[in-house]
Design a protein around this motif. Structure first.
Motif, PDB file in Angstrom:
ATOM      1  N   GLY A   1       4.878  14.310  -7.747  1.00 47.38           N
ATOM      2  CA  GLY A   1       5.591  14.407  -6.461  1.00 47.38           C
ATOM      3  C   GLY A   1       7.009  13.887  -6.595  1.00 47.38           C
ATOM      4  O   GLY A   1       7.268  12.693  -6.420  1.00 47.38           O
ATOM      5  N   ASP A   2       7.929  14.793  -6.929  1.00 43.73           N
ATOM      6  CA  ASP A   2       9.303  14.389  -7.227  1.00 43.73           C
ATOM      7  C   ASP A   2      10.000  13.693  -6.060  1.00 43.73           C
ATOM      8  O   ASP A   2      10.835  12.816  -6.255  1.00 43.73           O
ATOM      9  N   GLU A   3       9.660  14.088  -4.830  1.00 44.09           N
ATOM     10  CA  GLU A   3      10.348  13.497  -3.673  1.00 44.09           C
ATOM     11  C   GLU A   3      10.034  12.010  -3.538  1.00 44.09           C
ATOM     12  O   GLU A   3      10.806  11.263  -2.933  1.00 44.09           O
ATOM     13  N   SER A   4       8.934  11.559  -4.136  1.00 45.66           N
ATOM     14  CA  SER A   4       8.564  10.140  -4.056  1.00 45.66           C
ATOM     15  C   SER A   4       9.559   9.250  -4.794  1.00 45.66           C
ATOM     16  O   SER A   4       9.757   8.098  -4.424  1.00 45.66           O
TER      17      SER A   4
ATOM     18  N   THR B   1       0.835  -1.207   0.000  1.00 47.44           N
ATOM     19  CA  THR B   1       0.000   0.000   0.000  1.00 47.44           C
ATOM     20  C   THR B   1       0.870   1.257   0.000  1.00 47.44           C
ATOM     21  O   THR B   1       0.579   2.218  -0.726  1.00 47.44           O
ATOM     22  N   GLU B   2       1.927   1.231   0.809  1.00 51.01           N
ATOM     23  CA  GLU B   2       2.827   2.401   0.851  1.00 51.01           C
ATOM     24  C   GLU B   2       3.488   2.615  -0.508  1.00 51.01           C
ATOM     25  O   GLU B   2       3.598   3.748  -0.994  1.00 51.01           O
ATOM     26  N   VAL B   3       3.913   1.507  -1.112  1.00 53.22           N
ATOM     27  CA  VAL B   3       4.553   1.602  -2.429  1.00 53.22           C
ATOM     28  C   VAL B   3       3.554   2.157  -3.447  1.00 53.22           C
ATOM     29  O   VAL B   3       3.886   3.039  -4.243  1.00 53.22           O
ATOM     30  N   GLU B   4       2.333   1.656  -3.380  1.00 54.46           N
ATOM     31  CA  GLU B   4       1.278   2.110  -4.303  1.00 54.46           C
ATOM     32  C   GLU B   4       1.075   3.621  -4.179  1.00 54.46           C
ATOM     33  O   GLU B   4       1.015   4.337  -5.182  1.00 54.46           O
ATOM     34  N   HIS B   5       0.990   4.110  -2.951  1.00 53.90           N
ATOM     35  CA  HIS B   5       0.793   5.550  -2.735  1.00 53.90           C
ATOM     36  C   HIS B   5       1.978   6.357  -3.266  1.00 53.90           C
ATOM     37  O   HIS B   5       1.796   7.415  -3.865  1.00 53.90           O
ATOM     38  N   LEU B   6       3.184   5.830  -3.030  1.00 56.59           N
ATOM     39  CA  LEU B   6       4.378   6.539  -3.512  1.00 56.59           C
ATOM     40  C   LEU B   6       4.382   6.618  -5.037  1.00 56.59           C
ATOM     41  O   LEU B   6       4.692   7.660  -5.615  1.00 56.59           O
ATOM     42  N   VAL B   7       4.020   5.510  -5.682  1.00 48.62           N
ATOM     43  CA  VAL B   7       3.992   5.494  -7.152  1.00 48.62           C
ATOM     44  C   VAL B   7       2.955   6.491  -7.657  1.00 48.62           C
ATOM     45  O   VAL B   7       3.216   7.265  -8.590  1.00 48.62           O
ATOM     46  N   GLU B   8       1.784   6.487  -7.013  1.00 40.21           N
ATOM     47  CA  GLU B   8       0.729   7.414  -7.458  1.00 40.21           C
ATOM     48  C   GLU B   8       1.152   8.870  -7.249  1.00 40.21           C
ATOM     49  O   GLU B   8       0.883   9.732  -8.087  1.00 40.21           O
TER      50      GLU B   8
END
Lengths: 118, 184
Positions: free
Chosen positions: B18-21, B5-12
């Protein structure tokens, strides 16, 4: 495999830390930042136009929706243009009234009386 | 490792600009990507080059990742492809380098570190790519069997069997290594 087998597998873990390229957290941070920087630059180079479109897509979508809503509102609230032609009068009577009067009929009136077929 | 879920949010977030992602995603996956690359190229320096190129390519084409929750598996498949291409391009035989010169200025390695790394890579030479990948992901990166199974598209039972066999081979090789000093 049971949970006990899993625990045993973890106990048997080999020490591979000698292969770790980023054992130092500061190095991992630097490498990650470099990769991110290169990727962001590549994405910007890839499609500046697309990036701009995406950035403004929400505004464009909102503007389109507002325009469409306005057009629908106008279409629903504006009454159709009333014709000043007398209804159900035969064409020759109307033509005669035009000939006798001073006012020139416009194209719409002529089409309405004579029909729009050649 | 970050949760799916965390990875999914970061990708989105990264896709939304969101460059920092990107930096967070790179940090969270660097070691795993290195494990996959090392299992194929069998050289630390080459593996690091492959990982950097593959991650930059993956992030540049992030829109192609259709299931952001499965980003990790998607990324590792890109890394494996890049590693295979790198092998082909460099025309190198699949063997452990005899002399691994410490060329990375950012991570100066002591003589002992280099010797240990060479010894481990020599022993890993006895493993198949898949065995090496599972072993590195589990014992170096610390992924669990479900995480490995999900990323590599294999069953958990299969992941456990592969790990068991890989360790057995590694221990045997390390035991017979004259440069030895015992099994780590």
């Amino acid at each position: 495999m049971s949970e006990r087998d899993d625990d045993k597998l973890d106990d048997d873990k080999l020490d591979l830390s000698g292969l770790d390229p980023v054992a130092d957290p500061r190095r991992l941070e630097r490498v990650s930042a470099l990769i991110a920087q290169l990727a962001i630059a590549a994405r910007k180079r890839k499609s500046p136009l697309w990036g701009t479109l995406v950035a403004y897509s929400r505004w464009a979508a909102a503007l389109s929706a507002a325009t469409a809503a306005g057009a629908i509102f106008l279409a629903l609230t504006t009454s159709p243009v009333a014709s000043d032609l007398p209804e159900d009068e035969p064409a020759d009577v109307v033509l005669l009234s035009w000939a006798e009067g001073d006012e020139e009929p416009d194209v719409n009136d002529i089409l309405q009386v004579l029909g729009d077929e050649p | 490792m970050l949760s799916a879920t965390e990875v999914e949010h970061l990708v989105e977030r990264a896709l939304a600009g969101g460059d920092e992602s990107f930096s967070t995603l790179a940090g969270a996956h660097y070691r795993a990507a290195y494990c996959s690359a090392l299992a194929i190229v069998r050289s630390s320096e080459d593996a690091e080059d492959v990982v950097q190129d593959a991650m930059v390519s993956a992030f540049t084409e992030l829109e192609s990742c259709r299931e952001p929750a499965k980003f990790s598996g998607w990324l590792l498949s890109i890394v494996r492809r890049a590693a295979l291409m790198s092998l082909r391009k460099r025309g190198r035989a699949r063997k452990v380098q005899d002399a691994a010169a410490p060329t990375d200025e950012a991570a100066p390695a002591s003589g002992a570190d280099v010797l240990l790394r060479e010894r481990l890579l020599r022993a890993a030479g006895a493993l198949s790519d898949r065995q090496a990948e599972v072993l590195f992901l589990h014992d170096l990166e610390g992924w669990t069997h479900p995480e490995i199974a999900d990323a590599l598209g294999i069953s958990e039972v299969n992941a456990r069997q592969i790990l068991f066999e890989a360790r057995r081979k590694m221990r045997a090789k390390l035991g017979e290594d004259p440069a030895g000093g015992g099994v780590p």
